[in-house]
Design a protein around this motif. Structure first.
Motif, PDB file in Angstrom:
ATOM      1  N   VAL A 304       9.942   0.144  13.779  1.00  0.00           N
ATOM      2  CA  VAL A 304      10.176   0.036  12.335  1.00  0.00           C
ATOM      3  C   VAL A 304      11.647  -0.281  12.082  1.00  0.00           C
ATOM      4  O   VAL A 304      11.976  -1.193  11.322  1.00  0.00           O
ATOM      5  N   LEU A 305      12.522   0.485  12.721  1.00  0.00           N
ATOM      6  CA  LEU A 305      13.970   0.231  12.678  1.00  0.00           C
ATOM      7  C   LEU A 305      14.437   0.011  14.111  1.00  0.00           C
ATOM      8  O   LEU A 305      14.570   0.959  14.885  1.00  0.00           O
ATOM      9  N   PRO A 306      14.656  -1.237  14.495  1.00  0.00           N
ATOM     10  CA  PRO A 306      14.905  -1.530  15.908  1.00  0.00           C
ATOM     11  C   PRO A 306      16.243  -1.060  16.427  1.00  0.00           C
ATOM     12  O   PRO A 306      16.375  -0.780  17.627  1.00  0.00           O
ATOM     13  N   ARG A 307      17.283  -0.983  15.577  1.00  0.00           N
ATOM     14  CA  ARG A 307      18.630  -0.624  16.023  1.00  0.00           C
ATOM     15  C   ARG A 307      19.346   0.129  14.903  1.00  0.00           C
ATOM     16  O   ARG A 307      18.873   0.188  13.768  1.00  0.00           O
ATOM     17  N   GLN A 308      20.519   0.671  15.246  1.00  0.00           N
ATOM     18  CA  GLN A 308      21.403   1.194  14.220  1.00  0.00           C
ATOM     19  C   GLN A 308      21.719   0.063  13.225  1.00  0.00           C
ATOM     20  O   GLN A 308      21.830  -1.107  13.599  1.00  0.00           O
ATOM     21  N   LEU A 309      21.882   0.428  11.958  1.00  0.00           N
ATOM     22  CA  LEU A 309      22.149  -0.585  10.940  1.00  0.00           C
ATOM     23  C   LEU A 309      23.371  -1.430  11.282  1.00  0.00           C
ATOM     24  O   LEU A 309      23.358  -2.657  11.113  1.00  0.00           O
ATOM     25  N   VAL A 310      24.447  -0.791  11.745  1.00  0.00           N
ATOM     26  CA  VAL A 310      25.648  -1.571  12.050  1.00  0.00           C
ATOM     27  C   VAL A 310      25.362  -2.613  13.134  1.00  0.00           C
ATOM     28  O   VAL A 310      25.892  -3.728  13.096  1.00  0.00           O
ATOM     29  N   GLU A 311      24.504  -2.271  14.086  1.00  0.00           N
ATOM     30  CA  GLU A 311      24.181  -3.222  15.154  1.00  0.00           C
ATOM     31  C   GLU A 311      23.328  -4.366  14.625  1.00  0.00           C
ATOM     32  O   GLU A 311      23.523  -5.536  14.989  1.00  0.00           O
ATOM     33  N   VAL A 312      22.365  -4.039  13.774  1.00  0.00           N
ATOM     34  CA  VAL A 312      21.516  -5.086  13.190  1.00  0.00           C
ATOM     35  C   VAL A 312      22.378  -6.112  12.455  1.00  0.00           C
ATOM     36  O   VAL A 312      22.232  -7.327  12.631  1.00  0.00           O
ATOM     37  N   PHE A 313      23.310  -5.620  11.634  1.00  0.00           N
ATOM     38  CA  PHE A 313      24.137  -6.530  10.843  1.00  0.00           C
ATOM     39  C   PHE A 313      25.165  -7.250  11.715  1.00  0.00           C
ATOM     40  O   PHE A 313      25.497  -8.408  11.450  1.00  0.00           O
ATOM     41  N   ASP A 314      25.657  -6.596  12.740  1.00  0.00           N
ATOM     42  CA  ASP A 314      26.581  -7.272  13.649  1.00  0.00           C
ATOM     43  C   ASP A 314      25.897  -8.415  14.383  1.00  0.00           C
ATOM     44  O   ASP A 314      26.514  -9.457  14.650  1.00  0.00           O
ATOM     45  N   ARG A 315      24.650  -8.242  14.733  1.00  0.00           N
ATOM     46  CA  ARG A 315      23.910  -9.256  15.486  1.00  0.00           C
ATOM     47  C   ARG A 315      23.302 -10.329  14.578  1.00  0.00           C
ATOM     48  O   ARG A 315      22.685 -11.272  15.064  1.00  0.00           O
ATOM     49  N   GLY A 316      23.459 -10.171  13.261  1.00  0.00           N
ATOM     50  CA  GLY A 316      22.892 -11.140  12.331  1.00  0.00           C
ATOM     51  C   GLY A 316      21.377 -11.112  12.282  1.00  0.00           C
ATOM     52  O   GLY A 316      20.733 -12.109  11.958  1.00  0.00           O
ATOM     53  N   GLU A 317      20.780  -9.933  12.561  1.00  0.00           N
ATOM     54  CA  GLU A 317      19.333  -9.809  12.596  1.00  0.00           C
ATOM     55  C   GLU A 317      18.749  -9.296  11.283  1.00  0.00           C
ATOM     56  O   GLU A 317      17.533  -9.140  11.166  1.00  0.00           O
ATOM     57  N   GLN A 318      19.596  -9.035  10.294  1.00  0.00           N
ATOM     58  CA  GLN A 318      19.112  -8.559   9.004  1.00  0.00           C
ATOM     59  C   GLN A 318      18.466  -9.703   8.215  1.00  0.00           C
ATOM     60  O   GLN A 318      18.615 -10.875   8.548  1.00  0.00           O
ATOM     61  N   ALA A 319      17.769  -9.343   7.161  1.00  0.00           N
ATOM     62  CA  ALA A 319      17.145 -10.358   6.303  1.00  0.00           C
ATOM     63  C   ALA A 319      18.216 -11.309   5.776  1.00  0.00           C
ATOM     64  O   ALA A 319      19.211 -10.865   5.188  1.00  0.00           O
ATOM     65  N   PRO A 320      18.035 -12.599   5.944  1.00  0.00           N
ATOM     66  CA  PRO A 320      19.051 -13.576   5.512  1.00  0.00           C
ATOM     67  C   PRO A 320      18.896 -13.920   4.036  1.00  0.00           C
ATOM     68  O   PRO A 320      18.504 -15.025   3.670  1.00  0.00           O
ATOM     69  N   VAL A 321      19.223 -12.965   3.176  1.00  0.00           N
ATOM     70  CA  VAL A 321      19.007 -13.113   1.741  1.00  0.00           C
ATOM     71  C   VAL A 321      20.325 -12.942   0.993  1.00  0.00           C
ATOM     72  O   VAL A 321      21.257 -12.302   1.487  1.00  0.00           O
ATOM     73  N   PRO A 322      20.437 -13.487  -0.213  1.00  0.00           N
ATOM     74  CA  PRO A 322      21.608 -13.198  -1.044  1.00  0.00           C
ATOM     75  C   PRO A 322      21.693 -11.706  -1.349  1.00  0.00           C
ATOM     76  O   PRO A 322      20.661 -11.029  -1.495  1.00  0.00           O
ATOM     77  N   VAL A 323      22.923 -11.195  -1.443  1.00  0.00           N
ATOM     78  CA  VAL A 323      23.106  -9.788  -1.784  1.00  0.00           C
ATOM     79  C   VAL A 323      24.110  -9.639  -2.914  1.00  0.00           C
ATOM     80  O   VAL A 323      25.041 -10.431  -3.060  1.00  0.00           O
ATOM     81  N   LEU A 324      23.898  -8.611  -3.700  1.00  0.00           N
ATOM     82  CA  LEU A 324      24.853  -8.119  -4.684  1.00  0.00           C
ATOM     83  C   LEU A 324      25.104  -6.668  -4.307  1.00  0.00           C
ATOM     84  O   LEU A 324      24.167  -5.866  -4.267  1.00  0.00           O
ATOM     85  N   ALA A 325      26.342  -6.328  -3.980  1.00  0.00           N
ATOM     86  CA  ALA A 325      26.642  -4.985  -3.486  1.00  0.00           C
ATOM     87  C   ALA A 325      27.945  -4.479  -4.089  1.00  0.00           C
ATOM     88  O   ALA A 325      28.865  -5.260  -4.351  1.00  0.00           O
ATOM     89  N   GLY A 326      28.026  -3.171  -4.293  1.00  0.00           N
ATOM     90  CA  GLY A 326      29.250  -2.603  -4.822  1.00  0.00           C
ATOM     91  C   GLY A 326      29.214  -1.094  -4.850  1.00  0.00           C
ATOM     92  O   GLY A 326      28.261  -0.459  -4.375  1.00  0.00           O
ATOM     93  N   PHE A 327      30.262  -0.521  -5.428  1.00  0.00           N
ATOM     94  CA  PHE A 327      30.389   0.935  -5.479  1.00  0.00           C
ATOM     95  C   PHE A 327      31.239   1.308  -6.675  1.00  0.00           C
ATOM     96  O   PHE A 327      31.749   0.441  -7.391  1.00  0.00           O
ATOM     97  N   ASN A 328      31.395   2.616  -6.889  1.00  0.00           N
ATOM     98  CA  ASN A 328      32.101   3.142  -8.052  1.00  0.00           C
ATOM     99  C   ASN A 328      33.416   3.769  -7.625  1.00  0.00           C
ATOM    100  O   ASN A 328      33.493   4.427  -6.575  1.00  0.00           O
TER     101      ASN A 328
END
Length: 543
Positions: A304-328
């Motif tokens: 279901v979750l193949p790797r740690q999130l940081v590894e997924v994103f480092d390897r470019g294996e995440q969904a290749p979609v536009p993102v809107l992200a931010g914080f307060n």
């Protein structure tokens, strides 16, 4: 519960007048006919089951599709919230969610009366994966729907009922894995949307997943989950946090193996077997697990979750979609439990940071100086959890060649300022949903002024534009992509385009996380600043 609602709706339909029919819109979806309500010009359908109830022997199993129905389903009221402990009565986030139930896998749909092929936003509520519900009034989707999009909000299993891993559960699974049940619920809800949303006027090819806090963490899980691929085309992540996760069968990053933690919890609850855990009253089980400090988290299971999130994103294996992200800017002002206490003096603060951060101490103290120790402590935890994650998301999507948009919510108003809660965690939500009048009882209330209304209007317009087109730009308010000079929008009294958010912030926390990853024995979460263990030595991989 569902059968009773079907019978009541069928009886009501026989007695309905033409005028009543206009205020009780009907949709004939593949799942079955649904009758909702017309609310302020928007069709609202609430409490629609998207999966079979995970009760009894089905507790801690992957969700299964809800059986189709032929009689009209009464969708005028929200379904029950998923089982969870009562919130702290003094919390600004606490609200009455009504009855809770294991039979809680339902969703709600708000759709324009004339919608045809409209883009869709699927909202995932926050609450640390232990609380919250799609029925919270602040998440009402009507105002966004009036902008021409379909809004869906979902419930999903929480706490130990949603995230327990256990060797016996893994043995039951065809994939030999366990945990992640709340995430599997979210994936099942997205599949329901694919099958049914066209009947409500939505386009299944134009789905954006969105969430705040644990909801945004869930969006990252969905971006990393192979089973969720192709179920959405965009992602909105408000105050996401890319922390380390337990792994199914291996102790890593300071976390016990998730299956081992499940066995430990069973022993702590004095249950002889998995069957005994399944026989426990849901609320009592949930409270007991919380008392035993069970941590609700996604589990790295290789499936279901193949790797740690940081590894997924480092390897470019995440969904290749536009993102809107931010914080307060004031995230931790309302989450002070995540911040360590201040030491006796600025000199003690500096000494601790130098001891814990070594050669990174100077960079740390430039960003978080001892001269303003109280604010620096809040900012450290904010940036390590939320700021670093938001910028990491937009950097990684930009590297994939996908549009990525960054924001900082930095808006204050009198009630929040009086409570020392400037731009606190989740304070952007009433502006996105236009629900300032529907916040929880102890929430600092925004004033009913023209300036507040203008900010609410522009934020709702930006979010709806992103759902429609994959970019939050509007005709009256530009929003350049992050890749254009590290651009971001600061929502202050109004939106302001700026560049290079908190210079050096991302680089410092990226270096800290990298060292912990390479060393392998320390998690990365809120154990930063004064609460940080001594950093591992510099690694060649982290230069």
């Amino acid at each position: 519960m569902i059968r009773r609602r079907l019978l009541l709706a069928a009886a009501a339909a026989l007695l309905a007048s033409p005028a009543q029919a206009q205020t009780s819109p009907m949709v004939r979806a593949p799942a079955g006919p649904v009758q909702g309500r017309l609310e302020a010009g928007v069709r609202a359908f609430k409490g629609i089951p998207y999966a079979a109830p995970p009760v009894g022997a089905q507790r801690w199993r992957a969700p299964t599709t809800a059986a189709a129905w032929t009689k009209v389903l009464d969708a005028a009221e929200f379904g029950p919230a998923c089982v969870q402990p009562a919130g702290a009565p003094t919390s600004i986030y606490s609200s009455d969610l009504g009855a809770t139930s294991e039979d809680c896998l339902s969703l709600n749909v708000w759709t324009p009366a004339d919608a045809r092929g409209a883009p869709v936003m699927v909202w995932i509520h926050g609450g640390s994966l232990v609380g919250g519900s799609s029925r919270e009034a602040m998440y009402d989707g009507a105002a966004l729907a009036r902008r021409g999009i379909v809004v869906v909000s979902i419930n999903y299993r929480l706490g130990v009922l949603g995230y327990l891993a256990h060797p016996e559960l893994s043995a039951e699974s065809p994939d030999r894995v366990s945990g992640n049940y709340g995430l599997l619920d979210q994936i099942e809800a997205l599949r329901w949307v694919q099958r049914n949303i066209a009947a409500f006027g939505g386009d299944p090819a134009k789905v954006t997943v969105a969430g705040e806090s644990a909801g945004a963490l869930s969006v990252m899980y969905l971006m990393a989950a192979p089973a969720a691929r192709d179920l959405f085309r965009g992602a909105i992540l408000q105050s996401a946090y890319m922390i380390s996760m337990p792994e199914l069968r291996e102790a890593r990053f300071g976390e016990p193996a998730a299956e081992a933690r499940g066995l430990q919890l069973q022993a702590e609850l004095k249950a002889a077997s998995l069957a005994d855990l399944r026989a426990m009253v849901p609320l009592e089980l949930t409270k007991a697990a919380a008392g035993a400090r069970f941590r609700s988290s996604g589990v790295v299971d290789g499936k279901v979750l193949p790797r740690q999130l940081v590894e997924v994103f480092d390897r470019g294996e995440q969904a290749p979609v536009p993102v809107l992200a931010g914080f307060n800017s004031g995230e931790i002002r309302s989450l002070r439990v995540l911040a360590p206490p201040a030491p006796p003096s600025p000199a003690d603060y500096q000494a601790t940071i130098r001891k814990q951060y070594g050669e990174l101490a100077e960079a740390f103290l430039r960003l978080y100086p001892a001269a303003d120790m109280a604010e620096s402590i809040l900012a450290t935890t904010r940036d390590a959890l939320y700021g670093w994650t938001a910028e990491r998301l937009v950097r990684k999507q930009t590297a994939l060649g996908r549009p990525a948009f960054l924001y900082l919510f930095d808006h204050g108003y009198p009630a929040a300022e009086a409570a020392n809660l400037h731009a606190f965690h989740a304070s952007e939500l009433p502006y996105v949903f236009d629900t300032a009048a529907r916040t929880p009882p102890l929430w600092p209330k925004p004033p009913a002024t023209a300036q507040e209304a203008a900010l609410t209007r522009v934020m709702g317009d930006h979010w709806a534009a992103f759902v429609r087109t994959g970019t939050p730009k509007t005709s009256g308010s530009p929003w350049p992509a992050y890749g254009l000079g590290k651009a971001y929008v600061a929502f202050e009294d109004g939106p302001r385009v700026k560049h290079a958010l908190h210079p050096g912030m991302f680089e410092l926390h990226e270096a800290v996380v990298c060292r912990r990853r390479m060393q392998g024995g320390t998690p990365w979460n809120w154990n930063v600043g004064l609460a940080s263990p001594p950093l591992p030595p510099q690694s060649s991989e982290c230069r």
